[in-house]
Design a protein around this motif. Structure first.
Motif, short mmCIF file in Angstrom:
data_model
loop_
_atom_site.label_atom_id
_atom_site.label_comp_id
_atom_site.label_asym_id
_atom_site.label_seq_id
_atom_site.Cartn_x
_atom_site.Cartn_y
_atom_site.Cartn_z
N PRO A 1 31.50 16.97 27.76
CA PRO A 1 32.54 15.93 27.83
C PRO A 1 33.27 15.97 29.17
CG PRO A 1 32.71 17.21 25.79
CD PRO A 1 31.68 17.89 26.63
N ILE B 1 36.27 15.84 29.98
CA ILE B 1 37.53 16.60 30.11
C ILE B 1 37.31 18.07 30.43
CG2 ILE B 1 38.88 15.11 28.56
CD1 ILE B 1 38.48 17.37 26.40
N VAL B 2 36.07 18.53 30.34
CA VAL B 2 35.83 19.96 30.56
C VAL B 2 35.92 20.30 32.05
CG1 VAL B 2 34.16 21.85 30.34
CG2 VAL B 2 34.43 20.20 28.48
N VAL B 3 36.83 21.22 32.36
CA VAL B 3 37.02 21.62 33.76
C VAL B 3 36.49 23.05 33.95
CG1 VAL B 3 39.00 20.15 34.27
CG2 VAL B 3 39.37 22.37 33.17
N ASN B 4 36.26 23.41 35.21
CA ASN B 4 35.77 24.76 35.50
C ASN B 4 36.83 25.80 35.23
OD1 ASN B 4 33.24 24.05 36.28
ND2 ASN B 4 33.78 23.86 38.45
N ARG B 5 36.35 26.99 34.89
CA ARG B 5 37.26 28.10 34.71
C ARG B 5 36.73 29.25 35.58
NH1 ARG B 5 40.67 29.32 29.95
NH2 ARG B 5 39.34 28.03 28.65
N PRO B 6 37.13 29.26 36.85
CA PRO B 6 36.62 30.32 37.73
C PRO B 6 37.28 31.65 37.39
CG PRO B 6 38.18 28.93 38.90
CD PRO B 6 38.04 28.35 37.52
N SER C 1 39.41 35.11 38.07
CA SER C 1 40.62 35.32 38.85
C SER C 1 41.06 36.78 38.73
CB SER C 1 41.73 34.40 38.34
OG SER C 1 41.93 34.62 36.96
N LEU D 1 38.17 24.93 24.54
CA LEU D 1 37.59 24.28 25.72
C LEU D 1 36.21 24.84 25.99
CD1 LEU D 1 37.84 22.41 28.22
CD2 LEU D 1 38.88 24.33 29.43
N GLU D 2 36.06 26.15 25.82
CA GLU D 2 34.77 26.80 26.09
C GLU D 2 33.68 26.32 25.14
OE1 GLU D 2 34.23 28.39 28.86
OE2 GLU D 2 36.34 28.01 29.29
N PHE E 1 43.16 29.22 25.54
CA PHE E 1 43.46 30.32 26.47
C PHE E 1 43.67 29.64 27.83
CE2 PHE E 1 42.56 33.60 29.53
CZ PHE E 1 43.01 34.77 28.95
N ASN F 1 44.48 29.77 31.48
CA ASN F 1 44.66 30.54 32.72
C ASN F 1 44.27 29.71 33.94
OD1 ASN F 1 41.90 30.53 32.32
ND2 ASN F 1 41.60 32.69 32.81
N ILE F 2 44.20 28.38 33.72
CA ILE F 2 43.93 27.47 34.84
C ILE F 2 44.97 26.35 34.79
CG2 ILE F 2 41.47 27.83 35.29
CD1 ILE F 2 40.84 25.74 33.19
N ASN G 1 44.69 23.10 35.54
CA ASN G 1 44.29 21.78 35.06
C ASN G 1 43.69 21.82 33.67
OD1 ASN G 1 42.15 23.26 36.04
ND2 ASN G 1 41.12 21.54 37.01
N TYR G 2 44.16 22.74 32.85
CA TYR G 2 43.65 22.82 31.47
C TYR G 2 43.94 21.50 30.76
CZ TYR G 2 42.37 25.01 27.04
OH TYR G 2 41.73 25.33 25.87
N PRO G 3 42.94 20.89 30.15
CA PRO G 3 43.15 19.58 29.51
C PRO G 3 44.08 19.68 28.29
CG PRO G 3 40.86 20.31 29.25
CD PRO G 3 41.55 21.35 30.08
N ASP H 1 43.13 16.18 23.37
CA ASP H 1 41.86 15.66 23.87
C ASP H 1 40.69 16.56 23.48
OD1 ASP H 1 43.20 13.60 24.97
OD2 ASP H 1 43.04 14.27 27.06
N ILE H 2 40.94 17.86 23.56
CA ILE H 2 39.88 18.82 23.22
C ILE H 2 39.51 18.69 21.74
CG2 ILE H 2 39.31 21.28 23.00
CD1 ILE H 2 41.01 21.80 25.45
N GLU I 1 37.48 15.61 21.02
CA GLU I 1 36.06 15.80 21.37
C GLU I 1 35.35 16.64 20.31
OE1 GLU I 1 34.16 14.49 23.54
OE2 GLU I 1 35.55 13.63 25.01
#
Ligand code: TPP
Ligand code: SF4
Lengths: 533, 196
Positions: free
Chosen positions: A340, A342-347, A349, B78-79, B100, B102-103, B105-107, B111-112, B115
């Motif tokens: 989808p 809305i899924v963003v990367n999670r690098p 850290s 999200l994962e 969780f 830790n970013i 721009n977490y949606p 919305d999650i 989906e």
């Protein structure tokens, strides 16, 4: 049932233990680290116990393993692919001297660069050194091959390269053991005509190595690691290493019956390859890594009926999987869903509470006061300082390069020139660069982030930390007044800024050591204390 | 029998413990196993996954092909969505709904969830809350394993026994709380299954 679940890396370790190794030598590096760690945890019941602590770098590891082989015992040396660059001098030359006790070099490549700077293919090194290379495709085969590799090494009197890739190194499957073999007795060899590589010896030894190539090819023709899965149809697949698994997955999932030639031992078994070419019109060459043998086969047979990474049938970069192989065979995989939007990367850290955070907080503050604020850095957890929100470092090339690149830039006139390097990276290959800088009086500041461990790869023992690092710097010739220590804590921010502000403008070499234990390692120590082990 | 499971989460959330329990139970059931894991850089708070395959036949690929996963079992919502291309047409997502974050721009969680609801009969689990009810918030991974247990293809009793063996060294209190968490997940998923 006697099966135990082992990672591919662990299967190599157990195979080597059961083959009677007397020592393992290694520097950590993903995805090879678990080979040595397994031996460290499981060597005590071997008689005598197997020598297994970490080496300072891959070159020292390799040479020690060669020395153990010289003394007649079996030794294993492990590293990640880029580690073989560091050990390459010893590796290539050990092919000229040959070995006495069995010497196996387990190298783990990282296609797709999950945890690496590149995806170089160690088989190229194997070919370059003209050594036998083994590339099994399952955990059980890794165990069996690791065992047999020592025998092979002793029978051809050459080191054997055992190559694996990330997916196999880090995948578990059931492995069945066979009975363990005792260690070799000490039987060191007086053979200066082999081991003293002055030109007259080296030329003779090199000719001997060239002479062995036919025998090595013959061994490949007979090897159980090279086998044909018979089939029908005009398209055949030559599947190297783990590519065999993906190819067979496709064959099973889509109920196909094409012939597959599995290659797990090099040099290439030319006859088996030729016979597949005779029976098929088109050959897909599936290699996990560079198209090393595809290029060679295109040379032998012409490119018209060969498909692979070089003509775009398979992707040129990155690891393979069953889906890329399916597409390479003209089959569209079954995926129906997409990720989808809305899924963003999670690098990844830096951990919460990590001392590297506080170091970078102070450093970025100080650097922002200079017009030029380049920070040369290196490889380790502290490399994550390149990402948001720190953006604190501007280079990371190969282990040790922070100090030497900063030196070169300083020599070119860049001011200030600052290097950030971890304790383990410093002892791996930073010390010699610092000696260069001191000898030249190059104006640069080296910050050693001493977290008392090799954190990035899971917290292995680091070769020198704490006061030993200070003494190493003194020994290399750092002036006492420009050898400083700080403790990277939030509460010390002002103090740390002050120290860095004093040292960075200094027109000579200064070293600032930031000392604070990695919080992950500290927590691990505490846990193992609590559970009483 | 063949079961392809993607385990998903963030580095440090304990998906490898889930894998270790399933592995052990599968081994004891005489099944063939392949299970990949992520070591290295991504373990520092990055996205991590494990491909777990169990079968009564030979398994070739360590990785699950696209469109072939029967389950995505995620300890983070999200994962769960990240691995959708692996999901089989009739595959199912079982996920914790506790984000969780830790970013930056977490949606949005709405919305999650939207989906997730679009997928095939998802099992959505308030894992942390159930783990707390079981007695320890850290057992939410065992809650998730419990919620998935009816869909894994291994006898649920065997899974529970494997938890006992795995945590044996840590004392009976730890074993008990993990089993309790496992059962909480089992109950929730049973209720959801009978409702639909
Ligand atoms: C030649 C080579 N060997 C090994 C590695 C793998 N490697 C990357 S970082 C690292 C450890 C770094 O430890 P340290 O410098 O102490 O930094 P920390 O992670 O503890 O912050 C290792 C072993 C590599 N990238 N290159
Ligand atoms: S593992 Fe240690 S050094 Fe690495 S980010 Fe975490 S606290 Fe920092």
């Amino acid at each position: 049932m006697n099966k135990q679940l082992l990672l591919g890396a662990e299967a190599i370790a157990l195979g080597a233990l059961d083959a009677g190794i007397s020592g393992v030598y290694a520097y950590p590096g993903t995805p090879s680290t678990e080979i040595t760690e397994y031996i460290q945890k499981n060597h005590a019941d071997r008689i005598p116990p197997v020598r297994s602590s970490w080496s300072a770098n891959e070159k020292t590891a390799y040479e020690a393993a060669l020395g153990m082989s010289y003394a007649g015992k079996r030794s294993l040396v492990c590293m990640k692919h880029v580690g073989l660059n560091v050990a390459a001098d010893a590796f290539i030359n050990s092919a000229i001297t040959g070995v006495n006790g069995g010497l196996v070099v387990a190298v783990a490549d990282d296609p797709s660069m999950h945890s690496s700077q590149n995806e170089q293919d160690s088989r190229v090194y194997g070919k370059f050194a003209m050594l036998p290379v083994l590339e099994p495709s399952s955990q059980q085969d890794l165990y069996n091959a690791a065992r047999e590799a020592f025998k092979l090494s002793e029978s051809v009197q050459l080191p054997v390269l055992l190559r694996l890739t990330t997916r196999l190194a880090h995948s578990r499957a059931g492995v069945e053991r066979t009975s363990a073999q005792p260690q070799n007795p000490l039987h060191a060899l007086y053979a200066p005509e082999r081991f003293v590589l002055i030109p007259q010896n080296a030329r003779r030894q090199y000719n001997l190595l060239l002479g062995k190539q036919k025998d090595l090819e013959q061994l490949s023709e007979q090897s159980w690691l090279n086998r044909l899965v018979t089939g029908t149809g005009s398209t055949g697949v030559i599947a190297f290493g783990i590519a065999f698994n993906y190819t067979m997955e496709v064959r099973q999932a889509f109920a196909l019956d094409f012939p597959v030639l599995q290659i797990g031992q090099y040099p290439l078994p030319r006859k088996q390859v030729e016979s597949l070419f005779t029976s098929c019109d088109t050959i897909l060459v599936a290699e996990e890594g560079y198209p090393v043998y595809e290029e060679l086969l295109r040379g032998y047979f012409g490119g018209d009926n060969i498909r692979g990474r070089m003509d775009g049938t398979l992707p040129r970069a990155g690891e393979l999987n069953a889906d890329t192989i399916a597409r390479g065979l003209g089959i569209e995989p079954k995926a129906v869903f997409t990720v989808p939007d809305i899924v963003v990367n999670r690098p990844p850290s830096l951990c919460k509470g990590c001392g590297h955070r506080d170091l970078y907080a102070a450093l970025t503050k100080v650097m922002s006061s200079f017009a030029e604020h380049h920070v040369f850095s290196d490889i380790g957890c502290y490399t994550l300082g390149a990402l948001e929100p720190f953006n604190a470092i501007h280079t990371c090339v190969d282990m040790g390069a922070s100090i030497t690149m900063a030196k070169g830039a300083a020599d070119a006139g860049l001011r200030p020139a600052v290097a950030v390097i971890g304790d383990s990276t410093f002892t791996h290959s930073g010390m010699t660069g610092l000696l260069d800088a001191i000898n030249d009086g190059s104006p640069l500041t080296v910050i050693i982030a001493d977290n008392d461990t090799t954190a990035m790869t899971g917290g292995q023992q680091s070769s020198a930390t704490g006061s030993r690092l200070l003494n190493i710097c003194r020994g290399l010739g750092i002036e006492e007044q420009h050898l400083r220590t700080i403790i990277p804590l939030k509460s010390n921010l002002e103090e740390n800024i002050r120290v860095l502000k004093e040292e960075i403008p200094y027109e000579g070499v200064s070293v600032v050591i930031a000392q604070r234990e990695c919080v992950e390692t500290a927590a691990r120590k505490k846990r193992s204390k609590v559970s009483g082990t | 029998m063949q079961s392809n499971i993607i385990l998903a989460g963030v580095g440090g959330q304990g998906i490898l413990t889930i894998a270790a329990v399933i592995d052990r139970a599968a081994l004891q059931s005489g099944l063939t196993i392949r299970q990949t894991e992520v070591h290295g850089m991504s373990q520092r708070g990055g996205a991590v996954q494990s491909h777990l395959r169990i079968s009564d036949k030979e398994i070739y690929s360590d990785l699950i092909p696209e469109g072939a996963a029967d389950l995505i079992l995620s300890v983070e919502p999200l994962e769960a969505l990240r691995y959708m291309p692996f999901l089989a047409p009739d595959g199912r997502i079982i996920t914790s709904i506790d984000p969780f974050i830790n970013i930056e721009n977490y949606p949005s969680i709405e919305d999650i969830l939207a989906e997730l609801h679009r997928t095939n009969r998802p099992v959505l689990v308030n894992a942390t809350e159930l783990a707390r009810e079981a007695g320890n918030a850290k057992t939410s991974n065992m809650v998730m394993l419990g919620a998935a247990s009816r869909y894994i293809g291994i006898d649920e009793k065997q899974l529970e026994a494997a938890i006992g063996e795995l945590f044996h060294g840590k004392g009976s209190a730890i074993v008990a709380v993990n089993i309790k968490a496992f059962r909480k997940g089992q109950e929730l998923s049973q209720t959801q299954a009978t409702e639909t």
